[in-house]
Design an enzyme around this catalytic site. Sequence first.
Site, PDB file in Angstrom:
ATOM      1  CG  HIS A  99      15.239  10.203  72.002  1.00 28.07           C
ATOM      2  ND1 HIS A  99      16.306  10.925  72.491  1.00 28.07           N
ATOM      3  CD2 HIS A  99      15.731   9.456  70.983  1.00 28.07           C
ATOM      4  CE1 HIS A  99      17.394  10.640  71.794  1.00 28.07           C
ATOM      5  NE2 HIS A  99      17.077   9.747  70.873  1.00 28.07           N
ATOM      6  CG  HIS A 101      15.177   5.426  68.695  1.00 28.02           C
ATOM      7  ND1 HIS A 101      15.441   6.122  67.535  1.00 28.02           N
ATOM      8  CD2 HIS A 101      16.074   5.875  69.613  1.00 28.02           C
ATOM      9  CE1 HIS A 101      16.459   6.952  67.747  1.00 28.02           C
ATOM     10  NE2 HIS A 101      16.867   6.823  69.000  1.00 28.02           N
TER      11      HIS A 101
HETATM   12  P1  AMP Z   1      19.729   9.180  69.232  1.00 30.02           P
HETATM   13  O1  AMP Z   1      20.929   8.802  68.411  1.00 30.02           O
HETATM   14  O2  AMP Z   1      19.163   8.022  70.015  1.00 30.02           O
HETATM   15  O3  AMP Z   1      19.988  10.397  70.078  1.00 30.02           O
HETATM   16  O4  AMP Z   1      18.596   9.538  68.183  1.00 30.02           O
HETATM   17  C1  AMP Z   1      18.274  10.843  67.791  1.00 30.02           C
HETATM   18  C2  AMP Z   1      17.255  10.723  66.693  1.00 30.02           C
HETATM   19  O5  AMP Z   1      16.647  11.991  66.518  1.00 30.02           O
HETATM   20  C3  AMP Z   1      17.845  10.322  65.336  1.00 30.02           C
HETATM   21  O6  AMP Z   1      17.235   9.099  64.903  1.00 30.02           O
HETATM   22  C4  AMP Z   1      17.511  11.501  64.429  1.00 30.02           C
HETATM   23  O7  AMP Z   1      17.154  11.101  63.124  1.00 30.02           O
HETATM   24  C5  AMP Z   1      16.337  12.141  65.160  1.00 30.02           C
HETATM   25  N1  AMP Z   1      16.165  13.574  64.900  1.00 30.02           N
HETATM   26  C6  AMP Z   1      17.121  14.542  64.971  1.00 30.02           C
HETATM   27  N2  AMP Z   1      16.583  15.753  64.676  1.00 30.02           N
HETATM   28  C7  AMP Z   1      15.255  15.535  64.446  1.00 30.02           C
HETATM   29  C8  AMP Z   1      14.164  16.385  64.091  1.00 30.02           C
HETATM   30  N3  AMP Z   1      14.312  17.706  63.919  1.00 30.02           N
HETATM   31  N4  AMP Z   1      12.932  15.811  63.939  1.00 30.02           N
HETATM   32  C9  AMP Z   1      12.779  14.477  64.095  1.00 30.02           C
HETATM   33  N5  AMP Z   1      13.767  13.629  64.425  1.00 30.02           N
HETATM   34  C10 AMP Z   1      14.994  14.139  64.594  1.00 30.02           C
END
Ligand code: AMP
Length: 134
Positions: A99, A101
């Site tokens: 993903h 950001h």
């Molecule tokens: P990363 O550390 O780059 O893997 O980022 C994962 C992101 O996913 C974090 O910023 C979380 O806040 C976000 N996240 C985790 N679960 C959910 C969810 N159910 N809906 C939306 N965002 C999420």
Amino acid sequence: MEKTVFSRIIDGEIPSVKLHEDDQCIVILDINPVEKGHALVIAKHPYPTFSDCPAATLSHMMEVAKQVDAMERKILKCDGTNILINNGKASGQEVPHLHIHVIPRYFNDGQSFGFHKQTYQDGEMAELGGKLSF
Ligand code: AMP
């Protein structure tokens, strides 16, 4: 392998606030935003990391991230964005499903990265550059 939280969102098993969907990715709001409107461009195929994903898919996702950046600037009136990918656990990646950001940023928003920058010793930078050239 166990489904990631993002695969469960893509499959409609858990709710999300979805901003966009196409054949290769979805865009949702991050549940714990750095700034409100923080969005995630998520590959539909569960590539664990950036390194696992074909360049054509990355290219498409970057085009979508560009649209998200434009939308955030227009609607949220943010002054800039951070567009970032945590690539692997060591980099801070929590969800092993690719993903991007897209984080709205504002002058004086008080946010900062926690990186500690280093310095090179004499000659070290050029030597390393030689090893890393491709
Ligand atoms: P990363 O550390 O780059 O893997 O980022 C994962 C992101 O996913 C974090 O910023 C979380 O806040 C976000 N996240 C985790 N679960 C959910 C969810 N159910 N809906 C939306 N965002 C999420």
